[in-house]
Scaffold this motif. Structure first.
Motif, PDB file in Angstrom:
ATOM      1  N   GLU A 132       0.803  -1.215   0.000  1.00  0.00           N
ATOM      2  CA  GLU A 132       0.000   0.000   0.000  1.00  0.00           C
ATOM      3  C   GLU A 132       0.837   1.266   0.000  1.00  0.00           C
ATOM      4  OE1 GLU A 132      -0.362  -2.555   1.866  1.00  0.00           O
ATOM      5  OE2 GLU A 132      -2.345  -3.351   1.398  1.00  0.00           O
ATOM      6  N   ARG A 133       2.145   1.118   0.185  1.00  0.00           N
ATOM      7  CA  ARG A 133       2.989   2.289   0.402  1.00  0.00           C
ATOM      8  C   ARG A 133       3.378   2.963  -0.900  1.00  0.00           C
ATOM      9  NH1 ARG A 133       7.944   1.921   4.435  1.00  0.00           N
ATOM     10  NH2 ARG A 133       6.155   2.083   5.776  1.00  0.00           N
ATOM     11  N   PRO A 134       3.226   4.281  -0.988  1.00  0.00           N
ATOM     12  CA  PRO A 134       3.753   4.966  -2.173  1.00  0.00           C
ATOM     13  C   PRO A 134       5.270   4.811  -2.186  1.00  0.00           C
ATOM     14  CG  PRO A 134       3.006   6.555  -0.528  1.00  0.00           C
ATOM     15  CD  PRO A 134       2.635   5.205  -0.027  1.00  0.00           C
ATOM     16  N   SER A 135       5.875   4.715  -3.351  1.00  0.00           N
ATOM     17  CA  SER A 135       7.263   4.257  -3.409  1.00  0.00           C
ATOM     18  C   SER A 135       8.280   5.378  -3.294  1.00  0.00           C
ATOM     19  CB  SER A 135       7.484   3.459  -4.692  1.00  0.00           C
ATOM     20  OG  SER A 135       6.901   4.151  -5.771  1.00  0.00           O
ATOM     21  N   ALA A 136       7.870   6.522  -2.790  1.00  0.00           N
ATOM     22  CA  ALA A 136       8.803   7.646  -2.728  1.00  0.00           C
ATOM     23  C   ALA A 136      10.004   7.341  -1.844  1.00  0.00           C
ATOM     24  CB  ALA A 136       8.077   8.879  -2.215  1.00  0.00           C
ATOM     25  N   LEU A 137       9.793   6.586  -0.785  1.00  0.00           N
ATOM     26  CA  LEU A 137      10.856   6.373   0.198  1.00  0.00           C
ATOM     27  C   LEU A 137      11.662   5.129  -0.157  1.00  0.00           C
ATOM     28  CD1 LEU A 137      11.763   7.521   2.979  1.00  0.00           C
ATOM     29  CD2 LEU A 137      10.348   5.771   3.998  1.00  0.00           C
ATOM     30  N   LYS A 138      13.002   5.247  -0.071  1.00  0.00           N
ATOM     31  CA  LYS A 138      13.859   4.078  -0.295  1.00  0.00           C
ATOM     32  C   LYS A 138      13.520   3.028   0.747  1.00  0.00           C
ATOM     33  CE  LYS A 138      17.827   6.354  -2.375  1.00  0.00           C
ATOM     34  NZ  LYS A 138      19.198   6.829  -2.153  1.00  0.00           N
TER      35      LYS A 138
END
Lengths: 173, 273
Positions: A132-138
């Motif tokens: 569910e997490r947007p992939s902005a964060l490494k």
């Protein structure tokens, strides 16, 4: 008037009830109830009075200048000290005033009056990739795979901080 | 001249009965009068109020924006909130919901411990039932908190005047007056309130009133690493929140209930309730 006596008694009774009601009301209803609205006006001030428990990074930098400088210069300054270490109010009080006696319970549970870190759990809160997490964060998909890929050996005791400095993310050599 | 018979009609018993009747009426209409008089008192501090930071109250109206497209579901807000406000285990003033959508239209909503320990990537377990065996197609996180409504159902039902709105628009509970009846907990359509088992009073998100009145951000906003939560003065056109409200399409939860929340959402899906 044959019934005058009854009226006197009745009104005396009513007067007593009324006075009792007013007396109880004066006791029960706070003085500032209704001055601003249908609530106790001083409740607003009381709600604003409480001491914040999260102090912010500036509160830590005096005593932990080295960690703080490394943190500020590194790539990991979005998570703040208290994101990982928990609220610092008690810690700072205990460390600065040496007032261990004032907080015996907390000190027994956490000697430094901070949330204990595991060196893995904190990292996974933010860095474990979920669907569910947007992939902005490494982020990493799997702890075991990441550790092995990066040349480590994965055991139950493996920690992210075995390799990564938590404050700068720099990988130890 | 009255006949003796007229007097005889009013026996002691009849007299007392009439007294009781009159008393009952007085009580009924009296209490009706008192309650309507109470209801006419505003539930919101009016502009006469001087806020704790000085200045007239109308200068500051707080607002909150949740950007669901940014939330990474780490639970930092939940942990910060619980630590900042001493929220007992098992209760949350703010929590994060995980929405997962499957090809057949099924939606799974999950919030283990309110998201306090983040979310596991347990995709295999969250697959559709065996016979379908499909992977989810879409998902996101939705942080929830008190909406600080303008038309609050929770304040209206409080029988003792323990719940109120400050001039800045923050909905608060007065723990000294609260009798713990739980009406407000039932009235809130967003599930934002709970009965605190330690104090036995209603408890809820205060937008960290003790922090914002000292110029700090609410704990959940301060410790969000993804900038998914924005808080500020919506009356100041130059504040971050005003800029965000001016340049984004925002929505509120359950708008059909007409509670006019001050907490607004970016990227809300129609499945989010």
């Amino acid at each position: 008037m044959r019934h005058a006596k009854h009226f006197v008694r009745l009104f005396a009774l009513l007067a007593v009830v009324l006075i009792a009601f007013l007396a109880v009301r004066a006791q029960v209803v706070p003085k500032d109830f209704g001055t601003l609205g249908r609530f106790r006006a001083s409740a607003i001030k009381e709600a604003a009075m409480r001491e914040p428990r999260h102090l912010g990074n500036e509160a830590c930098s005096d005593c932990h200048a080295k960690v703080n400088d490394a943190w500020a210069a590194g790539k990991h300054h979005t998570p703040q000290c208290e994101n990982c270490h928990g609220p610092g109010l008690l810690h700072v009080k205990v460390m600065s005033e040496d007032s261990v006696a004032a907080y015996p319970d907390r000190i027994k549970a956490f000697p430094k009056a901070l949330r204990p870190t595991t060196g893995t759990q904190e990292c996974l809160w933010c860095h474990l990739k979920t669907f569910e997490r947007p992939s902005a964060l490494k982020s990493i998909k799997n702890v075991e795979r990441h550790t092995i890929e990066k040349g480590g050996t994965f055991t139950a005791a493996s920690k992210c901080t075995d390799c990564h400095n938590p404050h700068t993310t720099v990988v130890k050599q | 001249m009255t006949s003796p018979a007229d007097h005889e009609e009013l026996t002691r018993r009849a007299f007392l009965e009439k007294c009781a009747e009159a008393g009952a009426h007085t009580f009924l209409f009296g209490s009706l009068f008192v309650t309507t008089a109470m209801m006419r008192l505003p539930q919101e501090a009016t502009s006469r109020t001087v806020g704790p930071r000085g200045g007239t109250a109308k200068e500051v109206i707080y607002g909150f924006v949740v950007d669901t497209t940014k939330c990474i579901g780490c639970g930092s807000c939940v942990r910060a909130c619980k630590a900042e406000n001493n929220v007992p285990d098992g209760y949350n003033r703010t929590w994060v919901e995980q929405y997962t959508f499957f090809p057949n239209g099924e939606v799974i909503v999950n919030s283990p411990n309110g998201g306090e320990n983040g979310f596991e990537d347990d995709l295999p377990e969250r697959n559709m039932p065996e016979e379908i065996g499909q992977l989810p197609v879409r998902g996101f996180f939705v942080p929830k908190l008190c909406n600080h409504c303008i038309d609050t159902p929770c304040i209206q039902v409080c029988p003792v005047g323990a719940s109120y709105k400050t001039a800045e628009g923050v909905v608060l509970v007065d723990p000294q007056r609260c009798v713990g009846c739980g009406y407000c907990v039932q009235a809130c359509p967003f599930g934002s309130r709970f009965l605190n088992p330690e104090t036995n009073t209603a408890d809820k998100c205060t937008w960290c009133y003790h922090r914002i009145t000292k110029g700090l951000k609410p704990a959940c906003v301060e410790y969000c690493p993804a900038k998914a939560r924005i808080f500020g003065n919506v009356n100041d056109p130059y504040s971050e929140i005003s800029q965000i409200l001016a340049t984004n399409r925002v929505q509120v939860l359950k708008s059909y209930l007409g509670t006019r929340p001050r907490t607004r959402y970016i990227g809300l899906d129609s499945e989010v309730i």
